[in-house]
Design a protein around this motif. Structure first.
Motif, PDB file in Angstrom:
ATOM      1  N   GLU A 189       0.460  13.838   1.251  1.00  0.00           N
ATOM      2  CA  GLU A 189       1.617  14.597   0.983  1.00  0.00           C
ATOM      3  C   GLU A 189       2.852  14.037   0.445  1.00  0.00           C
ATOM      4  O   GLU A 189       3.604  14.878   0.077  1.00  0.00           O
ATOM      5  N   GLN A 190       2.773  12.796   0.431  1.00  0.00           N
ATOM      6  CA  GLN A 190       4.290  12.112  -0.226  1.00  0.00           C
ATOM      7  C   GLN A 190       4.046  11.936  -1.474  1.00  0.00           C
ATOM      8  O   GLN A 190       5.190  11.171  -1.924  1.00  0.00           O
ATOM      9  N   GLY A 191       3.269  11.831  -2.202  1.00  0.00           N
ATOM     10  CA  GLY A 191       3.089  11.326  -3.242  1.00  0.00           C
ATOM     11  C   GLY A 191       2.899   9.781  -3.459  1.00  0.00           C
ATOM     12  O   GLY A 191       3.025   9.220  -2.448  1.00  0.00           O
ATOM     13  N   ALA A 192       2.453   9.219  -4.530  1.00  0.00           N
ATOM     14  CA  ALA A 192       2.362   7.727  -4.627  1.00  0.00           C
ATOM     15  C   ALA A 192       3.596   6.786  -4.691  1.00  0.00           C
ATOM     16  O   ALA A 192       4.580   6.997  -4.883  1.00  0.00           O
ATOM     17  N   LEU A 193       3.054   5.575  -3.787  1.00  0.00           N
ATOM     18  CA  LEU A 193       4.266   4.394  -3.670  1.00  0.00           C
ATOM     19  C   LEU A 193       3.682   3.397  -5.191  1.00  0.00           C
ATOM     20  O   LEU A 193       2.460   3.338  -5.338  1.00  0.00           O
ATOM     21  N   ARG A 194       4.930   2.695  -5.322  1.00  0.00           N
ATOM     22  CA  ARG A 194       4.628   1.977  -6.694  1.00  0.00           C
ATOM     23  C   ARG A 194       4.259   0.599  -6.164  1.00  0.00           C
ATOM     24  O   ARG A 194       5.137   0.010  -5.082  1.00  0.00           O
ATOM     25  N   GLU A 195       3.669  -0.435  -6.717  1.00  0.00           N
ATOM     26  CA  GLU A 195       3.653  -1.770  -6.454  1.00  0.00           C
ATOM     27  C   GLU A 195       3.306  -2.282  -5.181  1.00  0.00           C
ATOM     28  O   GLU A 195       4.144  -2.683  -4.378  1.00  0.00           O
ATOM     29  N   GLN A 196       1.956  -1.940  -4.525  1.00  0.00           N
ATOM     30  CA  GLN A 196       1.753  -2.180  -3.125  1.00  0.00           C
ATOM     31  C   GLN A 196       0.686  -3.114  -3.053  1.00  0.00           C
ATOM     32  O   GLN A 196      -0.261  -3.079  -4.012  1.00  0.00           O
ATOM     33  N   THR A 197       0.604  -3.736  -1.932  1.00  0.00           N
ATOM     34  CA  THR A 197      -0.529  -4.707  -1.624  1.00  0.00           C
ATOM     35  C   THR A 197      -1.200  -4.211  -0.490  1.00  0.00           C
ATOM     36  O   THR A 197      -0.702  -3.917   0.623  1.00  0.00           O
ATOM     37  N   LEU A 198      -2.664  -3.939  -0.542  1.00  0.00           N
ATOM     38  CA  LEU A 198      -3.405  -3.541   0.550  1.00  0.00           C
ATOM     39  C   LEU A 198      -4.092  -4.522   1.265  1.00  0.00           C
ATOM     40  O   LEU A 198      -4.979  -5.106   0.261  1.00  0.00           O
ATOM     41  N   VAL A 199      -4.245  -4.739   2.302  1.00  0.00           N
ATOM     42  CA  VAL A 199      -5.438  -5.815   2.887  1.00  0.00           C
ATOM     43  C   VAL A 199      -6.409  -5.031   3.803  1.00  0.00           C
ATOM     44  O   VAL A 199      -5.966  -3.999   4.457  1.00  0.00           O
ATOM     45  N   LEU A 200      -7.432  -5.211   3.465  1.00  0.00           N
ATOM     46  CA  LEU A 200      -8.879  -4.612   4.065  1.00  0.00           C
ATOM     47  C   LEU A 200      -9.441  -5.269   5.030  1.00  0.00           C
ATOM     48  O   LEU A 200      -9.905  -6.562   4.406  1.00  0.00           O
TER      49      LEU A 200
END
Ligand SMILES: [Zn+2]
Length: 436
Positions: free
Chosen positions: A38-49
């Protein structure tokens, strides 16, 4: 003897260490990422899975060192748009319409033929960025083994939530048509066929017994069944109520195939969870959608596909062609009206009518008929997950959700066609597609 003991000890130790330490599946550096649709994209992020789930999200690009990790794959998606895997709420993965095929082919095929033919359909669907699908009507002998094979990672495909055989009245849309009486009697097609409230309650219990995650019903006639029976209400009000009660009592939602207004409204009054197609909506339908917090699954792509086919396929049976010409043009108006009135709209294509893997084309039609790209993204993620009853696990990339993640070459918020250019697909922390 000694070796066996050692293996047993080793296995026990490994089991312990796996429970003690989470398994890190990978780290994603995302140029843009849609965490909350709902909020639109964030820029330059790191996701840990970790353990097939989103474990952490950090601002900026964090190195493995900074994260205290080693020997973990890092996926460079700095030039991509990363988002939750899409969910298609209406597919039929066990077949694909082929206007040139012999229409009686199915009489020569075994269930295993159907299952084997479905393997590339499932792969295409996953490659197209759809990490979950809801199959609304496939032979239970084919769809549930496929679902189990995907879960066991024997074959590649999206998560499958399936109805198995649809619940339909005798002669209804999901019954068998167009053959001699003794042929239809011989072919075992009866699971899900019911007449009368008690019998339909039995049918619901029966399809659940055979594996149904969701109940698909044919509340009205359908376009592609070879019978000139129109698209009006076919299950009675009593049958609809009995079906919904039986399904809800057993924790299953009800998806109602419905075109004609009377059938749509009767199904909504009875408490179904979604209307599939919904071609002829009126003001009363809109009111009932809102009152029951029900969902519309528009399947615009099905209308689009058969409208094109009717122009070029002289072999389409007359009963079917007449219904295509009558119904398909209504879908745009119904969609626009649902959209304007803020009805819950969950993304669904009826793929199988169209080619598997082309599911994202639905998004272009949704935009063409007035939806914003951002609303389409929500519809194919969060809204679909809600209708699936899987909101806790799917439909966003918030911490704790399943690592069902795709990456696109371009930004779909700017141009929805980007949904058709999928460069990376991860499901449950496992990478299935990765392009440079
Ligand atoms: Zn369908």
């Amino acid at each position: 003897m000694k070796t066996t003991t050692n293996i047993a000890v080793l296995t026990a130790t490994l089991a312990l260490s796996f429970t003690a330490f989470a398994q890190v599946d990978g780290v994603i550096h995302a140029g843009k990422v849609l965490v909350k649709p709902e909020q639109g994209a964030l820029r330059e992020q790191t996701l840990v899975l970790e353990d097939g789930k989103v474990a952490a999200i950090h601002d900026g690009y964090r190195s493995l060192n900074t994260l205290g990790l080693a020997d973990v794959p890092v996926y460079d998606l700095k030039n991509h748009y990363v988002m939750p895997g899409m969910i298609d709420m209406h597919v039929h993965v066990t077949f694909e319409r082929d206007k040139d095929a012999n229409p009686h082919n199915w009489l020569t095929k075994e269930d295993a033929d159907y299952a084997l033919h479905s393997i590339p359909y499932l792969k295409r669907t996953l490659d197209a960025g759809f990490t979950s699908v809801r199959d609304l009507g496939s032979n239970y002998k084919v769809i549930f083994p496929l679902k189990r094979a995907v879960e066991a990672q024997t074959i590649v495909g999206p998560r499958i939530f399936a109805a198995g055989n649809a619940v339909t009245p005798t002669g209804g849309h999901a019954d068998l048509h167009g053959y001699r009486h003794d042929v239809t009697q011989t072919v075992n097609y009866s699971l899900g066929v019911c007449d009368g409230a008690n019998d339909c309650q039995r049918a619901v219990r029966d399809v659940i017994k055979h594996g149904a995650d969701v109940i698909k019903i044919t509340a009205t006639g359908g376009v592609l069944s070879n019978t000139a029976a129109g698209v009006n209400q076919q299950l009675t009000d009593d049958e609809l109520t009995a079906i919904v009660n039986a399904a809800h009592n057993l924790g299953r939602k009800v998806a109602a195939h419905a075109h004609g207004t009377g059938g749509i409204n009767a199904a909504l009054r009875a408490g179904v969870d979604s209307i599939e197609h919904g071609s002829y909506l009126d003001d009363e339908s809109i009111k009932l959608f809102k009152e029951h917090d029900a969902y519309l699954v528009p399947t615009l792509l099905a209308g689009h596909t058969v409208s094109e086919e009717v122009l070029s396929n002289p072999n389409m049976p007359k009963a079917v062609a007449d219904k295509v010409r009558q119904v398909a043009p209504k879908m745009e108006k119904a969609f626009r009206s649902a959209l304007k009135n803020k009805v819950n709209i969950a993304f669904g294509t009826d793929s199988g009518v169209s080619r598997h893997g082309n599911n994202a084309y639905e998004a272009r039609l949704m935009v063409k008929y007035g939806m914003t790209p951002k609303e389409v993204l929500v519809s194919a993620t969060r809204t679909a997950a809600k209708l699936l009853g899987q909101e806790k696990y799917l439909g966003s990339l918030e911490v704790g959700k399943f690592a069902d993640i795709i990456a696109l070459e371009a930004d779909p918020e700017k141009d929805i066609k980007a949904l058709s250019k999928v460069a990376f697909v991860m499901k449950n922390g496992v990478v299935y597609k990765q392009q440079d």
